[in-house]
Design an enzyme around this catalytic site. Structure first.
Site, PDB file in Angstrom:
ATOM      1  N   SER A 128       0.819  -1.216   0.000  1.00  0.00           N
ATOM      2  CA  SER A 128       0.000   0.000   0.000  1.00  0.00           C
ATOM      3  C   SER A 128       0.848   1.258   0.000  1.00  0.00           C
ATOM      4  O   SER A 128       1.931   1.292   0.570  1.00  0.00           O
ATOM      5  CB  SER A 128      -0.921   0.024   1.218  1.00  0.00           C
ATOM      6  OG  SER A 128      -1.642   1.245   1.224  1.00  0.00           O
ATOM      7  N   LYS A 182      -4.530  -6.764   3.386  1.00  0.00           N
ATOM      8  CA  LYS A 182      -4.511  -5.615   2.456  1.00  0.00           C
ATOM      9  C   LYS A 182      -5.936  -5.274   2.010  1.00  0.00           C
ATOM     10  O   LYS A 182      -6.309  -4.114   1.868  1.00  0.00           O
ATOM     11  CB  LYS A 182      -3.619  -5.916   1.246  1.00  0.00           C
ATOM     12  CG  LYS A 182      -3.631  -4.839   0.148  1.00  0.00           C
ATOM     13  CD  LYS A 182      -3.235  -3.467   0.691  1.00  0.00           C
ATOM     14  CE  LYS A 182      -2.966  -2.398  -0.340  1.00  0.00           C
ATOM     15  NZ  LYS A 182      -3.940  -2.111  -1.331  1.00  0.00           N
ATOM     16  N   HIS A 185      -7.533  -3.405   4.719  1.00  0.00           N
ATOM     17  CA  HIS A 185      -6.958  -2.047   4.665  1.00  0.00           C
ATOM     18  C   HIS A 185      -7.744  -1.205   3.659  1.00  0.00           C
ATOM     19  O   HIS A 185      -8.124  -0.069   3.933  1.00  0.00           O
ATOM     20  CB  HIS A 185      -5.476  -2.113   4.266  1.00  0.00           C
ATOM     21  CG  HIS A 185      -4.906  -0.795   3.814  1.00  0.00           C
ATOM     22  ND1 HIS A 185      -5.155  -0.269   2.555  1.00  0.00           N
ATOM     23  CD2 HIS A 185      -4.135   0.121   4.440  1.00  0.00           C
ATOM     24  CE1 HIS A 185      -4.555   0.901   2.440  1.00  0.00           C
ATOM     25  NE2 HIS A 185      -3.927   1.158   3.569  1.00  0.00           N
ATOM     26  N   ASN A 186      -7.977  -1.765   2.490  1.00  0.00           N
ATOM     27  CA  ASN A 186      -8.699  -1.003   1.467  1.00  0.00           C
ATOM     28  C   ASN A 186     -10.137  -0.727   1.868  1.00  0.00           C
ATOM     29  O   ASN A 186     -10.665   0.345   1.595  1.00  0.00           O
ATOM     30  CB  ASN A 186      -8.642  -1.737   0.123  1.00  0.00           C
ATOM     31  CG  ASN A 186      -7.321  -1.502  -0.588  1.00  0.00           C
ATOM     32  OD1 ASN A 186      -6.285  -1.370   0.058  1.00  0.00           O
ATOM     33  ND2 ASN A 186      -7.339  -1.449  -1.899  1.00  0.00           N
ATOM     34  N   GLU A 189      -9.963   2.050   4.085  1.00  0.00           N
ATOM     35  CA  GLU A 189      -9.666   3.229   3.243  1.00  0.00           C
ATOM     36  C   GLU A 189     -10.975   3.797   2.668  1.00  0.00           C
ATOM     37  O   GLU A 189     -11.218   5.005   2.700  1.00  0.00           O
ATOM     38  CB  GLU A 189      -8.711   2.792   2.121  1.00  0.00           C
ATOM     39  CG  GLU A 189      -8.435   3.794   1.018  1.00  0.00           C
ATOM     40  CD  GLU A 189      -7.532   3.191  -0.082  1.00  0.00           C
ATOM     41  OE1 GLU A 189      -6.486   2.594   0.241  1.00  0.00           O
ATOM     42  OE2 GLU A 189      -7.886   3.289  -1.275  1.00  0.00           O
TER      43      GLU A 189
HETATM   44  C1  6PG Z   1      -3.218   1.471  -1.596  1.00  0.00           C
HETATM   45  C2  6PG Z   1      -4.550   1.628  -2.292  1.00  0.00           C
HETATM   46  C3  6PG Z   1      -4.533   1.075  -3.678  1.00  0.00           C
HETATM   47  C4  6PG Z   1      -5.885   1.120  -4.370  1.00  0.00           C
HETATM   48  C5  6PG Z   1      -6.309   2.495  -4.721  1.00  0.00           C
HETATM   49  C6  6PG Z   1      -7.542   2.582  -5.597  1.00  0.00           C
HETATM   50  O1  6PG Z   1      -3.258   0.882  -0.531  1.00  0.00           O
HETATM   51  O2  6PG Z   1      -2.198   1.949  -2.090  1.00  0.00           O
HETATM   52  O3  6PG Z   1      -5.508   0.946  -1.563  1.00  0.00           O
HETATM   53  O4  6PG Z   1      -4.102  -0.261  -3.567  1.00  0.00           O
HETATM   54  O5  6PG Z   1      -5.824   0.418  -5.536  1.00  0.00           O
HETATM   55  O6  6PG Z   1      -6.509   3.234  -3.564  1.00  0.00           O
HETATM   56  O7  6PG Z   1      -8.655   1.943  -5.087  1.00  0.00           O
HETATM   57  P1  6PG Z   1     -10.089   2.195  -5.727  1.00  0.00           P
HETATM   58  O8  6PG Z   1      -9.883   2.468  -7.190  1.00  0.00           O
HETATM   59  O9  6PG Z   1     -10.892   0.977  -5.501  1.00  0.00           O
HETATM   60  O10 6PG Z   1     -10.628   3.406  -5.036  1.00  0.00           O
END
Ligand code: 6PG
Length: 479
Positions: A128, A182, A185-186, A189
């Site tokens: 990430s 991960k 994590h997303n 996010e």
């Molecule tokens: C990271 C992010 C990355 C992710 C983008 C886009 O941890 O660096 O999570 O892996 O791909 O943030 O995610 P979306 O296009 O689904 O918003």
């Protein structure tokens, strides 16, 4: 062979990661790309990296010291399988293949199983931090075997972000554990971004402040308990003016949020595990709702509240929103960690929650001061049934909950959609309730399907003869 690590895939993420590796003491990096042209470009642009280029997989394998280790950085999906097939042909037992893409953890479990049969180690590693993180220090979440960690550990530690002196990488657990974490994590996010979006919307519509003024508010928040990368970049985005029109950029960007699917995976997985990640689900659905222009255009004539509610004390309202955001964020992480616990149990991974919080402190998108509090909470009590119950978070939520309620009430009365704020509060009130209407649901289920129920006052399973004399029988007697 000169290289101690290889990278396959020379798109931005791959070349940045390769450059990061090459910049660290002791690493020599072999690089490979399906078309050699790209490899040549990377070589030309970065002579300082001392890359060892390969134009075939055989050459790539020959340039790597044993046990060989290579990180695949290609678009997740079929491309990954194709590269694995090629590497398996030229690698030997004991070598290590790492998938650094955003793979679905169940794919990683499948791939690990298949590759393991050849004696080669397969490691799914969540990485990430975007392009910048790949180059200067990402947060890394590797799964895979203990054997692979012996070789990979020092290499990954050399390139990871550093938080308070500690590299943001740990051996998360076996096979798909890294990609699972991960994925969570997303999911976090997504909800973090949605909550920030709702806070911005509430302040803008509640006070009429301009994006630039709200940028100042977020910048201020970033000096306190909300300090995080996402709050920081929110201020940056809100402050940006469009060069063409001179208006705030946020007002000319189409309000339809994209998604590459990892948030949806988190929710799908949590549904299977039976873990309410309601904040993440709302965040994913809010993006879906935003991206249906025809439906939104059709629905825009629907009525809103007939009376306007106004904010009398702007400063107090903004402080309420800040507190509501913090409380909702605590719930979001609490739910995310619940999903990690359930996943670990389901798939037999030994995941240390405190260590996950630690490796998220720097490098990754959700990096925040606040993660220190989470690692402290799990270090003090690793069997905590919900993060929100840790003393620090309990106090924080206690201090915020009245503000949280006022904000949700305001949103409802003003007709401002706050699905993540509202659902987080509902979750909070749900887990702390003495009695839930689930008792009634059990009664309904028993009524229409003889699905039975348990009682609060004695052991056993029961059924009421709803279509008979309505007496209760022990469920062994119920068909
Ligand atoms: C990271 C992010 C990355 C992710 C983008 C886009 O941890 O660096 O999570 O892996 O791909 O943030 O995610 P979306 O296009 O689904 O918003």
């Amino acid at each position: 062979p000169q290289a101690n690590i290889g990278v396959v895939g020379m798109a931005v993420m791959g070349s940045n990661l390769a450059r990061n590796l090459a910049s660290r003491e002791g690493n020599t990096v072999a690089i490979f790309n399906r078309s050699y042209e790209k490899t040549q470009t990377v070589l030309d642009e970065h002579p300082e990296a001392g890359f060892v280029p390969a134009s075939t997989y055989e050459e790539f394998a020959a340039s790597l010291q044993k046990p060989r280790a290579a990180i695949i950085m290609v678009q997740a999906g079929r491309g990954t399988d194709a590269v694995i097939d090629e590497l398996v042909k030229v690698f030997e037992p004991g070598d290590i293949i790492v998938d650094g893409g955003n793979a679905l953890f169940t794919d990683t479990i499948r791939r690990e199983k298949a590759v393991r049969e050849t004696g080669i180690n397969f490691v799914g590693a969540g990485i990430s931090g975007g392009e910048e993180g790949a180059l200067n220090g990402p947060s890394i979440m590797p799964g895979g075997s203990d054997e692979s960690w012996v070789t990979l550990g020092p290499i990954l530690k050399s390139i990871a972000a550093v938080a308070e002196g500690e590299p943001c990488v740990t051996h998360v657990g076996h096979d798909g554990a890294g990609h699972f974490v991960k994925m969570i994590h997303n999911g976090i996010e997504y909800v973090d971004m949605q909550l920030i979006g709702e806070a911005y919307d509430l302040i803008r519509r509640g006070t009429g402040k301009s994006p630039a003024e709200i940028a100042d508010i977020f910048a201020e928040w970033n000096t306190g308990e909300l300090e995080s990368y996402l709050i920081e970049i929110t201020a940056e985005v809100l402050r940006q003016n469009d060069a063409e029109t001179g208006t705030p950029l946020v007002d000319v960007i189409l309000d339809a949020a994209g998604a590459k699917g990892t948030g949806a995976w988190t929710v799908q997985t949590a549904l299977d595990l039976g873990i309410p990640v309601s904040g993440i689900a709302e965040a994913v659905f809010a993006r879906s709702l935003s991206s249906k222009p025809a439906q939104r255009a059709g629905a825009s004539s629907l009525p809103g509240p007939s009376t306007t509610v106004s904010v009398d004390d702007e400063a107090a309202f903004i402080e309420d929103v800040r507190r509501a955001l913090y409380a909702s964020k605590i719930i979001a992480y609490s739910q995310g960690f619940d999903a990690i616990v359930a996943g670990a149990e389901q798939y037999g991974w030994d995941i240390k929650k405190g260590d996950i919080a630690k490796i998220w402190r720097a490098g990754c998108i959700i990096r925040a001061q606040f993660l220190n509090r989470i690692s402290d909470a799990y270090e003090e009590d690793s069997s905590l049934v919900a993060l929100v119950l840790a003393p620090y978070f309990r106090d924080a939520v206690e201090g915020a909950q009245e503000a949280w309620r006022r904000v949700v009430v305001h949103a409802v009365q003003a007709g401002i959609p706050t699905p993540a704020f509202s659902s987080s509060l509902a979750y909070y009130d749900g887990i702390r309730a003495d009695r839930l209407p689930a008792a009634l649901i059990q009664g309904q289920r028993d009524f229409f399907g003889a699905h039975t129920y348990k009682r609060i006052d004695k052991d056993g399973t029961f059924h009421t003869l709803w279509s008979g004399d309505r007496s209760e029988i022990s469920a062994v007697d119920a068909h």
